[in-house]
Motif scaffolding. Structure first.
Motif, PDB file in Angstrom:
ATOM      1  N   VAL A  14       0.888  -1.157  -0.012  1.00 21.08           N
ATOM      2  CA  VAL A  14       0.164   0.128  -0.083  1.00 21.08           C
ATOM      3  C   VAL A  14       0.773   1.271   0.076  1.00 21.08           C
ATOM      4  CG1 VAL A  14      -1.692   1.353   1.309  1.00 21.08           C
ATOM      5  CG2 VAL A  14      -2.028  -1.358   1.172  1.00 21.08           C
ATOM      6  N   ALA A  57       2.180   1.764  -3.335  1.00 21.82           N
ATOM      7  CA  ALA A  57       1.096   2.357  -4.355  1.00 21.82           C
ATOM      8  C   ALA A  57       0.715   3.827  -3.890  1.00 21.82           C
ATOM      9  CB  ALA A  57      -0.213   1.753  -3.983  1.00 21.82           C
ATOM     10  N   THR A 116      -8.895  -5.102 -12.733  1.00 25.97           N
ATOM     11  CA  THR A 116      -7.892  -5.468 -11.858  1.00 25.97           C
ATOM     12  C   THR A 116      -7.070  -6.584 -12.467  1.00 25.97           C
ATOM     13  OG1 THR A 116      -9.328  -6.508 -10.153  1.00 25.97           O
ATOM     14  CG2 THR A 116      -8.414  -4.326  -9.530  1.00 25.97           C
ATOM     15  N   ALA A 128       3.605  -5.314  -7.381  1.00 26.98           N
ATOM     16  CA  ALA A 128       2.136  -5.215  -7.021  1.00 26.98           C
ATOM     17  C   ALA A 128       1.947  -3.747  -6.426  1.00 26.98           C
ATOM     18  CB  ALA A 128       1.914  -6.197  -6.112  1.00 26.98           C
ATOM     19  N   THR A 151      -0.926  -1.346  -8.325  1.00 26.35           N
ATOM     20  CA  THR A 151      -1.975  -0.738  -7.204  1.00 26.35           C
ATOM     21  C   THR A 151      -1.986   0.670  -7.320  1.00 26.35           C
ATOM     22  OG1 THR A 151      -1.718  -2.809  -5.894  1.00 26.35           O
ATOM     23  CG2 THR A 151      -3.093  -1.037  -5.016  1.00 26.35           C
ATOM     24  N   LEU A 171      -3.720   1.865 -10.046  1.00 22.32           N
ATOM     25  CA  LEU A 171      -5.320   1.641  -9.726  1.00 22.32           C
ATOM     26  C   LEU A 171      -5.722   2.893  -9.357  1.00 22.32           C
ATOM     27  CD1 LEU A 171      -7.431  -0.445  -9.909  1.00 22.32           C
ATOM     28  CD2 LEU A 171      -7.114  -0.840  -7.432  1.00 22.32           C
ATOM     29  N   ARG A 229      -8.843   2.017  -0.825  1.00 21.10           N
ATOM     30  CA  ARG A 229      -9.038   1.108  -2.039  1.00 21.10           C
ATOM     31  C   ARG A 229      -7.839   0.175  -2.208  1.00 21.10           C
ATOM     32  NH1 ARG A 229      -9.974  -1.982  -5.144  1.00 21.10           N
ATOM     33  NH2 ARG A 229     -10.569  -1.932  -7.064  1.00 21.10           N
ATOM     34  N   ALA A 230      -6.684   0.944  -2.019  1.00 22.99           N
ATOM     35  CA  ALA A 230      -5.237   0.122  -2.192  1.00 22.99           C
ATOM     36  C   ALA A 230      -5.404  -1.085  -1.063  1.00 22.99           C
ATOM     37  CB  ALA A 230      -4.078   1.120  -2.024  1.00 22.99           C
ATOM     38  N   GLU A 282      -7.454  -4.225  -2.101  1.00 19.46           N
ATOM     39  CA  GLU A 282      -7.392  -4.706  -3.329  1.00 19.46           C
ATOM     40  C   GLU A 282      -6.500  -6.294  -3.311  1.00 19.46           C
ATOM     41  OE1 GLU A 282      -8.220  -4.457  -6.254  1.00 19.46           O
ATOM     42  OE2 GLU A 282      -7.095  -5.975  -6.865  1.00 19.46           O
ATOM     43  N   ILE A 334      -4.675  -7.986  -7.730  1.00 11.61           N
ATOM     44  CA  ILE A 334      -3.347  -7.432  -8.035  1.00 11.61           C
ATOM     45  C   ILE A 334      -2.328  -8.087  -7.246  1.00 11.61           C
ATOM     46  CG2 ILE A 334      -1.497  -5.304  -8.442  1.00 11.61           C
ATOM     47  CD1 ILE A 334      -4.051  -3.866  -9.067  1.00 11.61           C
ATOM     48  N   ALA A 335      -2.603  -7.870  -5.603  1.00 11.62           N
ATOM     49  CA  ALA A 335      -1.530  -8.309  -5.027  1.00 11.62           C
ATOM     50  C   ALA A 335      -1.637  -9.942  -5.197  1.00 11.62           C
ATOM     51  CB  ALA A 335      -2.078  -8.230  -3.450  1.00 11.62           C
ATOM     52  N   SER A 378      -4.995 -10.312  -0.067  1.00  9.97           N
ATOM     53  CA  SER A 378      -4.772 -11.317  -1.293  1.00  9.97           C
ATOM     54  C   SER A 378      -4.697 -12.774  -0.293  1.00  9.97           C
ATOM     55  CB  SER A 378      -3.302 -11.276  -1.774  1.00  9.97           C
ATOM     56  OG  SER A 378      -2.191 -11.234  -0.931  1.00  9.97           O
TER      57      SER A 378
END
Lengths: 301, 281, 296
Positions: free
Chosen positions: B61, B64, B103, B136, B140, B143, B200-201, B204, B207-208, B231
């Motif tokens: 995160v 990101a 994603t 990742a 993210t 994203l 949001r991150a 997620e 993606i992860a 994940s």
């Protein structure tokens, strides 16, 4: 922005009698023809055939005048006649509106305001503006005033303190806020906020202060204080004020420009036009143009 | 019609009901183990140290946000203070398109392009392999750029023109007006944008899972594969854990943490948005 | 008398000018990077799998032989699941929005709580909806198992908050003067709403719904937990049928290390992007069409 030429203007040459600031010579007004614009010695602004358009809409056109220094000039007229638009051309605030174009020549002393080499940032530093609704930044009182000087240079804290104090004193606000400089400016009353905005403009040491209906959002007492302030300020600055309050123009200004909206009968387009520019005393007693007379006597709204 | 409204309430109740009881049941079993450093709930013997999940989530995160904040804010300032009307009409839809990339596709790009061609080649620390937290984090970040850009743009554009004009009238340049006045005035809206993007991150999953892998490695090196809370849920959910087992319940435990954190962040973010709206609308 | 000439040249210090310039560069680069990324991703996907694009991809079913592999089952699965999800979510969402905007009393504790609830639901990570589906629908009390029905309910829960919010905005955009005019002519509240407000709000709602649906098509996480990752080679046969969806078919191929499958995954991504692009284009055209019709 379209401009015509960059040659020095003819304004230094006075026509019949040279006028300078607040010493009008009343005897000479009789000899001047109404269609000749008033001329001053070393005017701050010289406008020649100035028009402003937004896309296809022409807001105001055929403006020819000079604005004297160290005095208060008022723009009056019914709403929609382009007086605010014209005011905003004087410090290039209209540049911020997409599609706005200025035609004709607008000189600040002997420099073309709209010449490609003229910097809008520099123009606005020299020609400040106070707006209709007081708009202090959401910062402290101190930071509001300090914003201009900080952005224009790197003053030391002690210098900044001096500038803030001086500006607030010049705006007749110092005594009221000196103990709460670090409080938010938004906590001040409307009248105080407007004086803050004036102090903010003063802090960058402009030559001119433009005021766009500065008192229309204020109560009568606050209005009176600002008018008194303006009388003081004109000793040091040139002031141009747009007001829809005729009595205010009569009270504070030495010179007044009166505009109307003319409707083009074929295209139904409305364009502002300068009708008369005269000494205030004369404009409100024996104006040259009958439309002016109709307006100031209340026959026309 | 009022009963239709209750459906939305039902959903929330459902979420809470599904998460809380299993969580407590599980927690009773494994309380101290949570503070361990090995996360292996689905193996035998199971270990429940949450540290790897926490560090994995935190690292991804953070990366990101580091990517998304500058680009997102820059886009927002560009839209609100630099772009002409026509330019804005072109750029805004572009950001919408970016927001619309699923994603899975972002994960694919991270797995096929970013990890092998950039991270594996250039990351100096350790020996990055097919799955990296860095990849990742980057994807993210991409994203959430549109989230920051659109919420911050809304906020900055709502700052009244008069305030900008006042600043210009003091001889400030466009950059100074945008950064010292507009950004300042719209700050609560911008903060809201950042909080919502962070949430949001945080949540997620895909993606992860695709790019950072499913190995809960406890590490500070973004070149390593890692597992985030989200994940893990995805990973464990694919498998066939027995219903009611501790392993099964861990999915809900982690889900509770995820839900709680994002809930708090969203409430906070929306608070900032209403505070902003009050000031300018 | 002025004897010196006034200059209006910029007196902005070099320092400020450099900052201005660098800042502008920074902003432009950010925007260009975002734009470029979109093109780059499509370019790389196409590079990888463009040759594979053909109608066969859409008509064939998944198989371990790349020459006969396709995405039909997952595309149909997506259509079934998202279709039913929309069927469930739209009526509930629209009715909720109508209730909140038109029929609930003034702001009271109840409505404020509901609004807060909806706002929060909109921000819940997608995977959590999968959890609730797992706990209550696929297993637990309903025990529908890993079927189209379970998936549809989960996705419906996911898009419900978005539909409510969008419909409320569409309803709010209807000028109150329409409604007041109708009431002044003697219409009941319900008549005013059903004959004026709802029709006016339809375009906005429709556009918003299409956008919510396109988001649902791209979702992967919640259905991971609902068994959609299996290797499904048949189209759904009913609400109780097994299924897979396009994003997860891509996911499955991507997880395979064999290169042929990676190419398939890229191809699937292109198909998914094409579908989303088509839907968004449709939504935009629809909005423009209704705007034009209204302004005529």
């Amino acid at each position: 922005m379209s401009m015509i030429s960059n040659q020095s203007q003819a304004s230094k040459v006075a026509a019949s009698e040279p006028r300078k600031g607040s010493n009008p010579m009343s005897s000479s007004t009789a000899s001047r023809k109404p269609s000749e614009p008033l001329k001053f010695v070393d005017p701050v602004f010289t406008l020649k055939d100035v028009a402003v358009s937004y896309g296809n809409f022409v807001a105001v056109s055929d403006v020819n005048m000079q604005i004297p220094s160290h005095d208060i000039t008022a723009f009056i007229g019914p709403s929609g006649c382009g007086k605010s638009t014209l005011l905003r051309t004087l410090n290039r605030t209209n540049d911020l509106i997409p599609g706005a174009k200025v035609h004709g020549s607008l000189f600040y002393h002997d420099a073309d305001l709209y010449h490609p080499s003229a910097s809008a940032v520099e123009v606005r530093r020299r020609i400040g503006m106070v707006f209709q609704k007081p708009n202090p930044f959401p910062k402290s009182i101190y930071e509001n005033i300090a914003f201009g000087p900080k952005v224009n240079g790197r003053p030391k804290k002690s210098e900044l303190d001096d500038i803030v104090e001086k500006s607030l004193k010049s705006a007749a606000l110092w005594d009221e806020v000196k103990d709460r400089l670090n409080e938010s400016a938004l906590g001040l009353s409307g009248g105080q906020q407007q004086r803050l905005c004036i102090a903010r403009s003063i802090a960058v040491e402009p030559e001119v202060i433009l005021m766009d209906e500065p008192c229309s959002a204020l109560d009568p007492i606050a209005t009176l204080r600002i008018e008194e302030l303006m009388a003081e300020l004109k000793k040091q600055y040139t002031i141009v004020i747009v007001t829809h309050n005729m009595q205010q123009a009569a009270r504070v200004s030495s010179y007044t420009a009166f505009y109307v909206t003319e409707v083009n009968l074929t295209s139904d387009r409305r364009t502002g036009k300068l009708v008369e520019f005269n000494e205030t005393k004369k404009m409100f007693s024996t104006p040259d143009d009958e439309r002016t007379e109709a307006y100031v006597t209340g026959k026309m709204g | 019609m009022a009963s239709a409204t209750l459906v939305s309430v039902l959903v929330t109740v459902g979420i809470v009901l599904s998460l809380i009881p299993t969580t407590f049941r599980l927690l009773r079993e494994i309380t101290t183990q949570i503070f361990g450093t090995v996360w292996a709930p689905l193996f035998t013997p199971s270990q429940y140290g949450m540290a790897p999940l926490l560090t994995g989530t935190f690292i991804i995160v953070s990366i990101a946000m580091v990517i998304a904040i500058p680009i997102g804010l820059a886009s927002a300032i560009f839209l609100s203070d630099y772009a002409t009307f026509n330019l804005r009409r072109i750029v805004k839809p572009i950001l919408e398109i970016l927001a619309g990339i699923p994603t899975v596709v972002l994960g694919l790009f991270g797995l096929y392009v970013v990890n092998p061609e950039f991270v594996e080649k250039y990351w100096p620390i350790g020996e990055p392999l097919a799955y990296t937290a860095l990849g990742a984090g980057l994807m993210t970040g991409i994203l959430i750029i549109p989230i920051i850009a659109s919420v911050a743009d809304d906020a900055l554009s709502s700052v009244p023109r008069a305030m900008r004009e006042a600043a210009y009238a003091l001889g400030a340049t466009r950059r100074e007006v945008a950064t010292k006045v507009v950004l300042n005035a719209g700050l609560s809206g911008v903060v809201a944008a950042l909080i919502l993007a962070f949430a949001r991150a945080f949540g997620e999953t895909t993606i992860a899972l695709m790019v950072a892998g499913s190995y809960p490695k406890l590490s500070a090196n973004p070149g390593d594969p890692m597992q985030t809370m989200a994940s893990f849920i995805g990973f464990a959910g694919i498998g066939d854990a027995e219903v009611g087992s501790s392993a099964y319940n861990t999915i809900f435990l982690v889900g509770t943490v995820l839900f709680t954190v994002t809930l708090i962040l969203n409430i906070l973010g929306n608070r900032f948005i209403s505070r902003f709206r009050e000031a300018y609308e | 008398m002025a004897t010196t000439s006034t200059s209006l040249e910029s007196r902005v210090s070099i320092d400020r000018r450099i900052k201005d310039f660098s800042f502008t560069i920074f902003l432009s680069v950010s925007i260009i990077a975002s734009l470029a990324f979109i093109f780059y991703i499509i370019y790389r996907l196409y590079n990888n799998a463009g040759f594979l694009l053909s109608w066969d991809l859409v008509t064939f079913f998944p198989s371990y032989d790349i020459d006969t592999a396709g995405f039909q089952s997952s595309i149909m699965g997506s259509i079934w699941v998202v279709g039913f999800a929309t069927l469930f979510a739209v009526p509930v969402g629209v009715m909720t929005a109508l209730y909140l905007e038109e029929f609930a009393g003034k702001r009271n504790r109840f409505t404020a709580l509901i609004e807060l609830n909806i706002q929060n639901l909109a921000g819940v990570p997608a995977v959590v909806f999968g959890l609730i589906g797992l706990a209550f629908i696929a297993r637990g009390p309903l025990s529908w198992g890993f079927t189209v029905g379970s998936a549809a309910i989960v996705l419906a829960m996911l898009i419900l908050p978005v539909i409510i919010i969008i419909t409320r905005e569409a309803i709010r955009a209807v000028p109150p003067s329409y409604k007041e005019g109708a009431l002044a002519l003697g219409a009941t509240h319900w008549q005013a709403v059903s004959k004026l407000v709802i029709p006016s709000a339809v375009p906005g709602t429709a556009t918003g719904t299409i956008l919510a649906v396109s988001r649902a098509i791209g979702e992967s996480a919640p259905l991971l937990l609902l068994g959609a990752l299996s290797f499904v080679t048949f189209n759904p046969t009913g609400l109780d049928s097994g299924f897979t969806i396009l994003p997860l078919a891509i996911f499955k191929y991507a997880s395979d290390s064999r290169e042929e499958f990676q190419v398939l995954a890229s191809a699937g991504s292109l198909i998914l992007l094409a579908i989303l692009f088509a839907m968004n284009l449709f939504a935009i055209l629809l909005r423009d069409y209704t705007l034009r019709k209204r302004n005529v």
